[in-house]
Scaffold this motif. Structure first.
Motif, PDB file in Angstrom:
ATOM      1  N   LEU A  34       0.813  -1.213   0.000  1.00  0.00           N
ATOM      2  CA  LEU A  34       0.000   0.000   0.000  1.00  0.00           C
ATOM      3  C   LEU A  34       0.845   1.261   0.000  1.00  0.00           C
ATOM      4  N   LEU A  60       2.806   2.403   2.341  1.00  0.00           N
ATOM      5  CA  LEU A  60       2.876   3.097   3.627  1.00  0.00           C
ATOM      6  C   LEU A  60       4.301   3.112   4.154  1.00  0.00           C
ATOM      7  N   PRO A  61       4.806   4.299   4.518  1.00  0.00           N
ATOM      8  CA  PRO A  61       6.191   4.422   4.959  1.00  0.00           C
ATOM      9  C   PRO A  61       6.484   3.675   6.253  1.00  0.00           C
ATOM     10  N   GLY A  62       5.550   3.647   7.192  1.00  0.00           N
ATOM     11  CA  GLY A  62       5.860   3.047   8.473  1.00  0.00           C
ATOM     12  C   GLY A  62       5.532   1.574   8.581  1.00  0.00           C
ATOM     13  N   CYS A  63       5.067   0.984   7.469  1.00  0.00           N
ATOM     14  CA  CYS A  63       4.608  -0.403   7.521  1.00  0.00           C
ATOM     15  C   CYS A  63       5.752  -1.368   7.817  1.00  0.00           C
ATOM     16  N   THR A  96       4.210  -2.588  13.127  1.00  0.00           N
ATOM     17  CA  THR A  96       3.001  -1.840  12.789  1.00  0.00           C
ATOM     18  C   THR A  96       2.621  -2.126  11.349  1.00  0.00           C
ATOM     19  N   PRO A  97       2.046  -3.294  11.097  1.00  0.00           N
ATOM     20  CA  PRO A  97       1.775  -3.726   9.727  1.00  0.00           C
ATOM     21  C   PRO A  97       0.548  -3.033   9.132  1.00  0.00           C
ATOM     22  N   CYS A  98       0.560  -2.854   7.816  1.00  0.00           N
ATOM     23  CA  CYS A  98      -0.624  -2.387   7.117  1.00  0.00           C
ATOM     24  C   CYS A  98      -1.573  -3.582   6.947  1.00  0.00           C
ATOM     25  N   PRO A  99      -2.789  -3.316   6.530  1.00  0.00           N
ATOM     26  CA  PRO A  99      -3.767  -4.411   6.446  1.00  0.00           C
ATOM     27  C   PRO A  99      -3.343  -5.592   5.575  1.00  0.00           C
ATOM     28  N   LEU A 121      -6.874   2.809   0.650  1.00  0.00           N
ATOM     29  CA  LEU A 121      -6.724   3.501   1.921  1.00  0.00           C
ATOM     30  C   LEU A 121      -7.960   4.320   2.257  1.00  0.00           C
ATOM     31  N   ARG A 154      -2.407  -0.299  10.741  1.00  0.00           N
ATOM     32  CA  ARG A 154      -2.349   1.146  10.557  1.00  0.00           C
ATOM     33  C   ARG A 154      -2.632   1.499   9.110  1.00  0.00           C
ATOM     34  N   ILE A 155      -3.306   2.596   8.936  1.00  0.00           N
ATOM     35  CA  ILE A 155      -3.764   2.999   7.615  1.00  0.00           C
ATOM     36  C   ILE A 155      -2.905   4.111   7.071  1.00  0.00           C
ATOM     37  N   SER A 156      -2.342   4.936   7.941  1.00  0.00           N
ATOM     38  CA  SER A 156      -1.549   6.065   7.483  1.00  0.00           C
ATOM     39  C   SER A 156      -0.174   6.016   8.106  1.00  0.00           C
ATOM     40  N   GLY A 157       0.776   6.635   7.405  1.00  0.00           N
ATOM     41  CA  GLY A 157       2.154   6.624   7.880  1.00  0.00           C
ATOM     42  C   GLY A 157       2.485   7.879   8.648  1.00  0.00           C
ATOM     43  N   MET A 158       3.785   8.158   8.725  1.00  0.00           N
ATOM     44  CA  MET A 158       4.244   9.332   9.451  1.00  0.00           C
ATOM     45  C   MET A 158       3.813  10.627   8.776  1.00  0.00           C
ATOM     46  N   GLU A 159       3.556  10.534   7.459  1.00  0.00           N
ATOM     47  CA  GLU A 159       3.364  11.758   6.694  1.00  0.00           C
ATOM     48  C   GLU A 159       2.192  12.595   7.202  1.00  0.00           C
TER      49      GLU A 159
END
Lengths: 154, 154
Positions: free
Chosen positions: A95, A97-100, A104-107, B12, B141-146
DNA sequence: TATAATTCAGACTCTTTTATCTTTAATTTA
DNA sequence: TAAATTAAAGATAAAAGAGTCTGAATTATA
């Protein structure tokens, strides 16, 4: 599209060169271009990148062309894919996502990791030696219907 | 990149809408845009496509926005992906060969079919109900640090 | 009714990918 | 040495993807 056009052309061309028989040293790019029905100039650029990555050797002038820089069993499909598409395909989140990550995994993180590992494994374990063997036996095909016709351009 | 940017933004946004709590009917696109740090106008287009595919409903004017057109358990990630990226990702040969199939496979046919089936299965079995549950629990999580920062544009 | 909030619709720009065209350099062969 | 063959290099063009901008249509509310 997992792989770019550049990458699929590069894979096909490399497989084509690997499955050539005969004592000939270099295969001319124009011949590869015609057999696989890929634009000559575009293919030239792709093969140039493969030579800079030490996957191919090239030689200019009459009887020139390209050849494999190593023995076929030393070149995996993964080598070619990474040379042409980098490894942005294999790293990072589906997806975007930078922090995935694991904590802290994305879906989609779990299922994608699983699929991706299978893909990576098959790309790494497939090398030009075993593939070109299958091609020569006729069990695998490198070109489609499109090369019943010849390219008009170039 | 398996999925286009359009597609990941669409996923997302849909997950964001699905995991909203409260009695509010419609979620404004601008709010989604700000929370997920996606360009408002771009996101608007994506969500328009999702409404034409009957995944979202929209409503104009004050208190307007978008909402899910069905219950969350009736919408799979696959639905969204197909609406935005079509199924060109899932069908056809990795190498782009027209004649590739079971009878005349390309070199990657077997391993790719296997990987692809896993991906398809995980996209189909993941629906908005079970995912938004995990999101609300904080496990996903759906959103990152941004989105610690707010968008300057729009 | 006026105003503000919102999606809808279309044109437009920017970037990347894909592809083409032209020229140059290297190499062989006659 | 001249001519032919070939890859290398660079400029340009075409197409697709990503993103921006402006105005119109719809709706609620004061």
């Amino acid at each position: 599209m997992l792989l770019s056009k550049t990458c699929t052309y590069g894979l096909l061309a490399t497989l084509f060169v690997a499955s050539q028989k005969g004592e000939r040293d270099y295969v001319p790019i124009r011949e590869i271009s015609r057999q696989l029905n890929i634009s000559f100039h575009f293919l030239t650029k792709i093969l140039q990148r493969l030579t800079t990555h030490n996957i191919m050797n090239s030689y200019r002038g009459p009887n020139g062309g390209v050849r494999l820089a190593k023995t076929p069993d030393e070149i995996s499909l993964m080598d070619i894919i990474q040379a042409l598409d980098g490894n942005k395909i294999f790293e990072g989140c589906v997806l975007g996502l930078p922090g995935c990550g694991e904590s802290t995994p994305c879906p989609l993180h779990q299922s994608w990791s699983q699929s991706r590992d299978i893909i990576i494994h098959s790309f790494m374990s497939a090398n030009l030696a075993n593939m070109s063997q299958e091609i020569q036996k006729g069990n695998l095909r490198i070109s489609g219907m499109e090369n019943w016709f010849t390219r008009k351009d170039d």
